[in-house]
Scaffold this active site. Sequence first.
Site, PDB file in Angstrom:
ATOM      1  N   ASN A   7       0.873  -1.174   0.000  1.00 36.52           N
ATOM      2  CA  ASN A   7       0.000   0.000   0.000  1.00 36.52           C
ATOM      3  C   ASN A   7       0.911   1.225   0.000  1.00 36.52           C
ATOM      4  O   ASN A   7       1.450   1.603   1.032  1.00 36.52           O
ATOM      5  CB  ASN A   7      -0.901  -0.040   1.237  1.00 36.52           C
ATOM      6  CG  ASN A   7      -1.852   1.147   1.295  1.00 36.52           C
ATOM      7  OD1 ASN A   7      -1.804   2.047   0.450  1.00 36.52           O
ATOM      8  ND2 ASN A   7      -2.710   1.146   2.294  1.00 36.52           N
ATOM      9  N   ARG A  70      -2.357  -2.361  -3.663  1.00 40.58           N
ATOM     10  CA  ARG A  70      -3.508  -1.473  -3.593  1.00 40.58           C
ATOM     11  C   ARG A  70      -3.321  -0.380  -4.644  1.00 40.58           C
ATOM     12  O   ARG A  70      -2.294   0.292  -4.671  1.00 40.58           O
ATOM     13  CB  ARG A  70      -3.575  -0.833  -2.215  1.00 40.58           C
ATOM     14  CG  ARG A  70      -4.697   0.154  -2.135  1.00 40.58           C
ATOM     15  CD  ARG A  70      -4.729   0.868  -0.824  1.00 40.58           C
ATOM     16  NE  ARG A  70      -5.899   1.736  -0.794  1.00 40.58           N
ATOM     17  CZ  ARG A  70      -6.057   2.718   0.068  1.00 40.58           C
ATOM     18  NH1 ARG A  70      -5.133   2.961   0.961  1.00 40.58           N
ATOM     19  NH2 ARG A  70      -7.135   3.454   0.038  1.00 40.58           N
ATOM     20  N   HIS A 159     -12.379   3.414  -1.154  1.00 41.95           N
ATOM     21  CA  HIS A 159     -12.487   2.531   0.029  1.00 41.95           C
ATOM     22  C   HIS A 159     -13.255   1.252  -0.306  1.00 41.95           C
ATOM     23  O   HIS A 159     -13.766   0.582   0.596  1.00 41.95           O
ATOM     24  CB  HIS A 159     -13.256   3.201   1.184  1.00 41.95           C
ATOM     25  CG  HIS A 159     -12.463   4.174   1.979  1.00 41.95           C
ATOM     26  ND1 HIS A 159     -13.060   5.204   2.664  1.00 41.95           N
ATOM     27  CD2 HIS A 159     -11.137   4.271   2.223  1.00 41.95           C
ATOM     28  CE1 HIS A 159     -12.139   5.912   3.290  1.00 41.95           C
ATOM     29  NE2 HIS A 159     -10.961   5.377   3.033  1.00 41.95           N
ATOM     30  N   ARG A 220      -9.403  16.111   5.419  1.00 39.11           N
ATOM     31  CA  ARG A 220     -10.138  16.452   4.195  1.00 39.11           C
ATOM     32  C   ARG A 220     -11.515  16.991   4.546  1.00 39.11           C
ATOM     33  O   ARG A 220     -12.151  16.530   5.486  1.00 39.11           O
ATOM     34  CB  ARG A 220     -10.311  15.211   3.309  1.00 39.11           C
ATOM     35  CG  ARG A 220      -9.104  14.916   2.463  1.00 39.11           C
ATOM     36  CD  ARG A 220      -9.293  13.622   1.699  1.00 39.11           C
ATOM     37  NE  ARG A 220      -8.486  12.554   2.276  1.00 39.11           N
ATOM     38  CZ  ARG A 220      -8.653  11.260   2.015  1.00 39.11           C
ATOM     39  NH1 ARG A 220      -9.605  10.864   1.187  1.00 39.11           N
ATOM     40  NH2 ARG A 220      -7.885  10.369   2.578  1.00 39.11           N
ATOM     41  N   GLU A 362      -8.454  -4.689   4.851  1.00 42.52           N
ATOM     42  CA  GLU A 362      -8.255  -4.511   3.414  1.00 42.52           C
ATOM     43  C   GLU A 362      -7.073  -5.335   2.918  1.00 42.52           C
ATOM     44  O   GLU A 362      -7.115  -5.884   1.817  1.00 42.52           O
ATOM     45  CB  GLU A 362      -8.006  -3.026   3.126  1.00 42.52           C
ATOM     46  CG  GLU A 362      -9.230  -2.161   3.388  1.00 42.52           C
ATOM     47  CD  GLU A 362      -8.894  -0.680   3.531  1.00 42.52           C
ATOM     48  OE1 GLU A 362      -8.447  -0.272   4.628  1.00 42.52           O
ATOM     49  OE2 GLU A 362      -9.067   0.062   2.561  1.00 42.52           O
TER      50      GLU A 362
END
Length: 380
Positions: A7, A70, A159, A220, A362
């Site tokens: 990742n 990823r 996501h 964010r 994940e």
Amino acid sequence: MKILVLNAGSSSLKFHLFETDGDAIAAGSDRLLGRGMVDRVSSMKEALERAFAELRPVLGGAPVEAVGNRVVHGGDVFHSSVLVDEEVEKKIEELSALAPLHNPHNLEAIRAARQHLPHAKQVAVFDTAFHHTLPPRAYAYALPYEYMEEKKIRRYGFHGTSHRYVSWRFAQLHGKKRADYRMITCHLGNGCSICAIAGGKSVDTSMGFTPLEGLVMGTRSGDVDAGAILYLITREGKSPDEVLRILNGRSGLKGLSGVSNDMRDVIDAAESGDEHAKLALDVFCYRAAKYIGAYLAAMGGADVLIFAGGIGENSAEARARICAGLGELGIEIDPALNEAAANGDRQIGKSRVQTWVIPTNEELLIARDTWRCIHGVPHE
Ligand code: ADP
């Protein structure tokens, strides 16, 4: 099979080493052999070298046979995980235009991994893929049609790997299929998004063209009137780059509270009376509740609400605040279950819409997809 999951971010590389195969996937006995993160690296080549140095004791000379990567943006091109070949690499590169902050780093990791492990097969697992099932009414912005057609400006959602994992896991715990439930999954970490899942498919999600839309996040902003952005540029003389940095790095919990992007700090400050921190917490939870309400409307109700991600899994306070006003909509958290010191998959509310915490994983799903892609086994 030993599978390395990568990742890659702008200045860091997170890595997980799994041992898994078809039997282990079926039995849920996949093993995590090692994990780590290398920070402040100048290149992915250097990052991978450091990762392998850390993994050497675990590997003991055994080869890494496959790499699962990823990749943030798969555009409208990739609908599921794929084996990486030249063609795929070219497409990921083209999609960098849509995700300039993410795809180039993901691609760099793929290339560095190929240098290190020339014989290992590589698989790309996309954040967007699970959302390829969004219907046009959910993905179209009401901009001139040709912007969607020609410039690919539409909502994609991100996501996806997390929403896919927790929805699968919930169904699996109950001996059912994802398609047997209408689910609302909340991934609340540094990045935050909510997903509506019906008929086993993502039918709406809060992130859009980029991972900036929707919920309030660590740094964010989530939803902001596009007119306010234009105002900053045209009236306040901010450059587009500056605005991008503000929206991505200086907003959200951090921007509103002025305290931190970390939910724990924001809650602590709010509890000691800091007004800005109180507001940040309030906006965060109100926005999440509004999206849950929206997705009840999108699906005509829901059977289960799932919390995941660092905040979703650990913050009873955030979960309670988000659900506080949703009783009439069938969502009620049980305070004792919610606050119990517990880890792992657990039910926290037994109202008409059941409420659960399902820790996301994940990396495990990326490792499993990697094995499945290599062996031509369909994805779940
Ligand atoms: P990422 O999206 O980078 O993977 P995580 O899923 O780890 O991040 O989520 C990070 C967020 O989780 C931070 O805001 C952190 O404050 C929050 N978090 C972690 N543990 C707790 C906790 N015990 N209580 C409240 N928030 C927590």
